[in-house]
Design a protein around this motif. Structure first.
Motif, PDB file in Angstrom:
ATOM      1  N   MET A 142       0.837  -1.200   0.000  1.00 20.84           N
ATOM      2  CA  MET A 142       0.000   0.000   0.000  1.00 20.84           C
ATOM      3  C   MET A 142       0.872   1.251   0.000  1.00 20.84           C
ATOM      4  O   MET A 142       0.656   2.176  -0.778  1.00 20.84           O
ATOM      5  CB  MET A 142      -0.905  -0.028   1.249  1.00 20.84           C
ATOM      6  N   LEU A 143       1.881   1.251   0.916  1.00 22.58           N
ATOM      7  CA  LEU A 143       2.809   2.382   1.004  1.00 22.58           C
ATOM      8  C   LEU A 143       3.520   2.563  -0.330  1.00 22.58           C
ATOM      9  O   LEU A 143       3.659   3.669  -0.845  1.00 22.58           O
ATOM     10  CB  LEU A 143       3.827   2.124   2.120  1.00 22.58           C
ATOM     11  N   GLU A 144       3.902   1.402  -0.903  1.00 23.28           N
ATOM     12  CA  GLU A 144       4.631   1.456  -2.160  1.00 23.28           C
ATOM     13  C   GLU A 144       3.760   2.056  -3.270  1.00 23.28           C
ATOM     14  O   GLU A 144       4.189   2.918  -4.026  1.00 23.28           O
ATOM     15  CB  GLU A 144       5.057   0.037  -2.543  1.00 23.28           C
ATOM     16  N   SER A 145       2.515   1.626  -3.331  1.00 22.74           N
ATOM     17  CA  SER A 145       1.669   2.159  -4.387  1.00 22.74           C
ATOM     18  C   SER A 145       1.353   3.624  -4.127  1.00 22.74           C
ATOM     19  O   SER A 145       1.162   4.410  -5.047  1.00 22.74           O
ATOM     20  CB  SER A 145       0.390   1.330  -4.534  1.00 22.74           C
ATOM     21  N   HIS A 146       1.319   4.027  -2.855  1.00 18.76           N
ATOM     22  CA  HIS A 146       1.103   5.433  -2.535  1.00 18.76           C
ATOM     23  C   HIS A 146       2.279   6.270  -3.043  1.00 18.76           C
ATOM     24  O   HIS A 146       2.089   7.315  -3.659  1.00 18.76           O
ATOM     25  CB  HIS A 146       0.950   5.596  -1.019  1.00 18.76           C
ATOM     26  N   ALA A 147       3.501   5.796  -2.821  1.00 19.24           N
ATOM     27  CA  ALA A 147       4.693   6.512  -3.300  1.00 19.24           C
ATOM     28  C   ALA A 147       4.661   6.630  -4.817  1.00 19.24           C
ATOM     29  O   ALA A 147       5.016   7.665  -5.391  1.00 19.24           O
ATOM     30  CB  ALA A 147       5.947   5.774  -2.831  1.00 19.24           C
ATOM     31  N   LEU A 148       4.212   5.574  -5.450  1.00 17.33           N
ATOM     32  CA  LEU A 148       4.115   5.561  -6.911  1.00 17.33           C
ATOM     33  C   LEU A 148       3.138   6.638  -7.398  1.00 17.33           C
ATOM     34  O   LEU A 148       3.395   7.350  -8.365  1.00 17.33           O
ATOM     35  CB  LEU A 148       3.596   4.178  -7.324  1.00 17.33           C
ATOM     36  N   TYR A 149       2.040   6.751  -6.681  1.00 12.54           N
ATOM     37  CA  TYR A 149       1.029   7.744  -7.036  1.00 12.54           C
ATOM     38  C   TYR A 149       1.620   9.153  -6.937  1.00 12.54           C
ATOM     39  O   TYR A 149       1.388   9.998  -7.809  1.00 12.54           O
ATOM     40  CB  TYR A 149      -0.183   7.596  -6.108  1.00 12.54           C
ATOM     41  N   GLN A 150       2.376   9.383  -5.881  1.00 15.65           N
ATOM     42  CA  GLN A 150       3.015  10.701  -5.704  1.00 15.65           C
ATOM     43  C   GLN A 150       3.955  11.003  -6.863  1.00 15.65           C
ATOM     44  O   GLN A 150       4.022  12.124  -7.353  1.00 15.65           O
ATOM     45  CB  GLN A 150       3.821  10.735  -4.390  1.00 15.65           C
ATOM     46  N   GLU A 151       4.703   9.996  -7.271  1.00 18.68           N
ATOM     47  CA  GLU A 151       5.651  10.203  -8.384  1.00 18.68           C
ATOM     48  C   GLU A 151       4.915  10.518  -9.672  1.00 18.68           C
ATOM     49  O   GLU A 151       5.342  11.365 -10.457  1.00 18.68           O
ATOM     50  CB  GLU A 151       6.524   8.955  -8.575  1.00 18.68           C
ATOM     51  N   LEU A 152       3.815   9.828  -9.883  1.00 18.80           N
ATOM     52  CA  LEU A 152       3.004  10.078 -11.077  1.00 18.80           C
ATOM     53  C   LEU A 152       2.470  11.513 -11.060  1.00 18.80           C
ATOM     54  O   LEU A 152       2.568  12.249 -12.048  1.00 18.80           O
ATOM     55  CB  LEU A 152       1.847   9.070 -11.113  1.00 18.80           C
ATOM     56  N   GLN A 153       1.949  11.893  -9.912  1.00 15.49           N
ATOM     57  CA  GLN A 153       1.380  13.240  -9.793  1.00 15.49           C
ATOM     58  C   GLN A 153       2.451  14.309  -9.999  1.00 15.49           C
ATOM     59  O   GLN A 153       2.237  15.290 -10.710  1.00 15.49           O
ATOM     60  CB  GLN A 153       0.761  13.390  -8.411  1.00 15.49           C
ATOM     61  N   HIS A 154       3.618  14.090  -9.386  1.00 13.19           N
ATOM     62  CA  HIS A 154       4.708  15.057  -9.522  1.00 13.19           C
ATOM     63  C   HIS A 154       5.137  15.179 -10.979  1.00 13.19           C
ATOM     64  O   HIS A 154       5.351  16.271 -11.503  1.00 13.19           O
ATOM     65  CB  HIS A 154       5.896  14.648  -8.636  1.00 13.19           C
ATOM     66  N   HIS A 155       5.255  14.051 -11.640  1.00 14.31           N
ATOM     67  CA  HIS A 155       5.662  14.034 -13.049  1.00 14.31           C
ATOM     68  C   HIS A 155       4.673  14.825 -13.916  1.00 14.31           C
ATOM     69  O   HIS A 155       5.070  15.683 -14.710  1.00 14.31           O
ATOM     70  CB  HIS A 155       5.750  12.582 -13.529  1.00 14.31           C
ATOM     71  N   VAL A 156       3.419  14.544 -13.737  1.00 15.46           N
ATOM     72  CA  VAL A 156       2.390  15.201 -14.557  1.00 15.46           C
ATOM     73  C   VAL A 156       2.322  16.700 -14.252  1.00 15.46           C
ATOM     74  O   VAL A 156       2.138  17.529 -15.145  1.00 15.46           O
ATOM     75  CB  VAL A 156       1.026  14.492 -14.333  1.00 15.46           C
ATOM     76  N   ASP A 157       2.506  17.049 -12.980  1.00 13.09           N
ATOM     77  CA  ASP A 157       2.429  18.468 -12.589  1.00 13.09           C
ATOM     78  C   ASP A 157       3.658  19.263 -13.008  1.00 13.09           C
ATOM     79  O   ASP A 157       3.561  20.459 -13.268  1.00 13.09           O
ATOM     80  CB  ASP A 157       2.255  18.587 -11.064  1.00 13.09           C
ATOM     81  N   HIS A 158       4.846  18.611 -13.049  1.00  8.93           N
ATOM     82  CA  HIS A 158       6.087  19.376 -13.222  1.00  8.93           C
ATOM     83  C   HIS A 158       6.926  18.998 -14.431  1.00  8.93           C
ATOM     84  O   HIS A 158       7.709  19.808 -14.910  1.00  8.93           O
ATOM     85  CB  HIS A 158       6.972  19.230 -11.965  1.00  8.93           C
ATOM     86  N   ASP A 159       6.822  17.759 -14.900  1.00  8.25           N
ATOM     87  CA  ASP A 159       7.774  17.295 -15.923  1.00  8.25           C
ATOM     88  C   ASP A 159       7.176  17.150 -17.324  1.00  8.25           C
ATOM     89  O   ASP A 159       7.898  16.795 -18.251  1.00  8.25           O
ATOM     90  CB  ASP A 159       8.377  15.930 -15.507  1.00  8.25           C
ATOM     91  N   VAL A 160       5.896  17.369 -17.467  1.00  5.17           N
ATOM     92  CA  VAL A 160       5.298  17.251 -18.803  1.00  5.17           C
ATOM     93  C   VAL A 160       5.246  18.637 -19.438  1.00  5.17           C
ATOM     94  O   VAL A 160       4.674  19.567 -18.867  1.00  5.17           O
ATOM     95  CB  VAL A 160       3.876  16.630 -18.723  1.00  5.17           C
ATOM     96  N   ALA A 161       5.869  18.770 -20.618  1.00  2.00           N
ATOM     97  CA  ALA A 161       5.924  20.067 -21.296  1.00  2.00           C
ATOM     98  C   ALA A 161       4.583  20.367 -21.968  1.00  2.00           C
ATOM     99  O   ALA A 161       4.063  19.514 -22.695  1.00  2.00           O
ATOM    100  CB  ALA A 161       7.040  20.055 -22.329  1.00  2.00           C
ATOM    101  N   PRO A 162       4.027  21.561 -21.742  1.00  2.00           N
ATOM    102  CA  PRO A 162       2.761  21.919 -22.409  1.00  2.00           C
ATOM    103  C   PRO A 162       2.845  21.750 -23.925  1.00  2.00           C
ATOM    104  O   PRO A 162       1.853  21.371 -24.565  1.00  2.00           O
ATOM    105  CB  PRO A 162       2.563  23.393 -22.022  1.00  2.00           C
ATOM    106  N   ASP A 163       4.030  22.001 -24.507  1.00  2.00           N
ATOM    107  CA  ASP A 163       4.189  21.827 -25.961  1.00  2.00           C
ATOM    108  C   ASP A 163       3.957  20.377 -26.385  1.00  2.00           C
ATOM    109  O   ASP A 163       3.420  20.122 -27.462  1.00  2.00           O
ATOM    110  CB  ASP A 163       5.607  22.227 -26.388  1.00  2.00           C
ATOM    111  N   ASP A 164       4.420  19.437 -25.552  1.00  2.00           N
ATOM    112  CA  ASP A 164       4.225  18.010 -25.863  1.00  2.00           C
ATOM    113  C   ASP A 164       2.739  17.695 -25.927  1.00  2.00           C
ATOM    114  O   ASP A 164       2.275  16.967 -26.816  1.00  2.00           O
ATOM    115  CB  ASP A 164       4.872  17.114 -24.792  1.00  2.00           C
ATOM    116  N   ILE A 165       1.995  18.238 -24.969  1.00  2.00           N
ATOM    117  CA  ILE A 165       0.550  17.971 -24.951  1.00  2.00           C
ATOM    118  C   ILE A 165      -0.105  18.605 -26.180  1.00  2.00           C
ATOM    119  O   ILE A 165      -0.909  17.963 -26.861  1.00  2.00           O
ATOM    120  CB  ILE A 165      -0.091  18.514 -23.663  1.00  2.00           C
TER     121      ILE A 165
END
Ligand SMILES: O=C(O)CCC(=O)C(=O)O
Ligand SMILES: [Fe+2]
Length: 252
Positions: free
Chosen positions: A1-24
């Motif tokens: 559960m903890l592991e999947s929670h950490a994974l969720y945080q990483e996904l959220q961080h990536h989408v919020d900070h690492d995805v370039a608007p130009d790519d979208i």
């Protein structure tokens, strides 16, 4: 559960900070007129690895061989090994959670240019497919629901098959599928895929197939999603219901 929670945080961080608007923006434009686009950028490597590990483990535990053809798709061949949604939900953890994750739905909606929803018909939410015998293929078909997000876990080089072909701007008449007519009516696009790729396709109006694999192995997980209009429409689910109901190796 903890592991999947950490994974969720990483996904959220990536989408919020690492995805370039130009790519979208670029992907959204491609998707709107080609009916498909790679979206590998929307998920961090940690999540791709966790999904791949679960796909590999579930295929070892629960894969079922199927060799079928359906009248509704002009008897195009399906030769593959699958793990069904029910088995994935029962035996796995990561895929079930990623499927409805808000950052995933947000990215998919941005690329599709309209809201993307989890599929209301459970068996079509996600399925694992492995092509591994000479001639294995997921033949020409449309899907019932509007969108598919496909995660490529393993894929042979194009020389050995396993790439995707599609014809956007076509629709499925289940009584008269006329696949050859659709094939000659519009351009066919071919997409080379590599492990770690993800692609989004508008699968209800894009005829598509996986070219037969002759060497090597191809593993994917397909996540199906609904458009807003899918949520209010009545569906018949002939091909999926037959796929999951028929005994392994059965012929329809
Ligand atoms: O394997 C793929 O890339 C496509 C799979 C597919 O079309 C499906 O599962 O309906
Ligand atoms: Fe499909």
């Amino acid at each position: 559960m903890l592991e999947s929670h950490a994974l969720y945080q990483e996904l959220q961080h990536h989408v919020d900070h690492d995805v370039a608007p130009d790519d979208i923006a670029t992907t959204r434009r491609d998707f709107s007129y080609l009916g498909h686009a790679k979206v590998s950028f929307m998920v961090p490597d940690s999540v791709k690895t966790a999904v791949a590990d679960e796909v590999n483990a579930l295929l070892d535990k629960a894969g079922t061989r199927r060799e079928l053809q359906f009248a509704e798709t002009d008897f195009s061949p399906r030769r593959m090994r699958n793990v069904t949604r029910a088995e994935i939900a029962r035996l796995g953890t990561v895929i079930n959670e990623i499927y409805t994750a808000e950052p995933i739905l947000r990215m998919l909606s941005a690329v599709a240019g309209e809201p993307v929803h989890p599929c209301p018909y459970e068996p079509e939410q996600f399925v694992i497919t492995c092509l591994e015998q000479d001639g294995d293929t997921h033949g020409w078909h449309w899907d019932d629901f509007a969108f598919a997000l496909v995660w490529v876990i393993e894929c042979p080089p194009v020389e050995h098959g396993g790439f995707v072909q599609c014809v956007p701007g076509t629709t499925w008449n289940k009584q008269h599928p006329e696949i050859n007519r659709a094939l000659v009516s519009r351009p066919i696009y071919s997409m080379e895929l590599f492990p770690g790729d993800l692609y989004l396709m508008r699968t209800n109006t894009t005829l598509h197939r996986v070219v037969p694999v002759h060497e090597g192995r191809r593993k994917i997980i397909n996540m199906g999603y609904a458009s807003a209009s899918d949520l209010t429409r009545d569906f018949t689910h002939e091909t999926m219901d037959q796929l999951w109901a028929t005994a392994p190796g059965g012929e329809v």
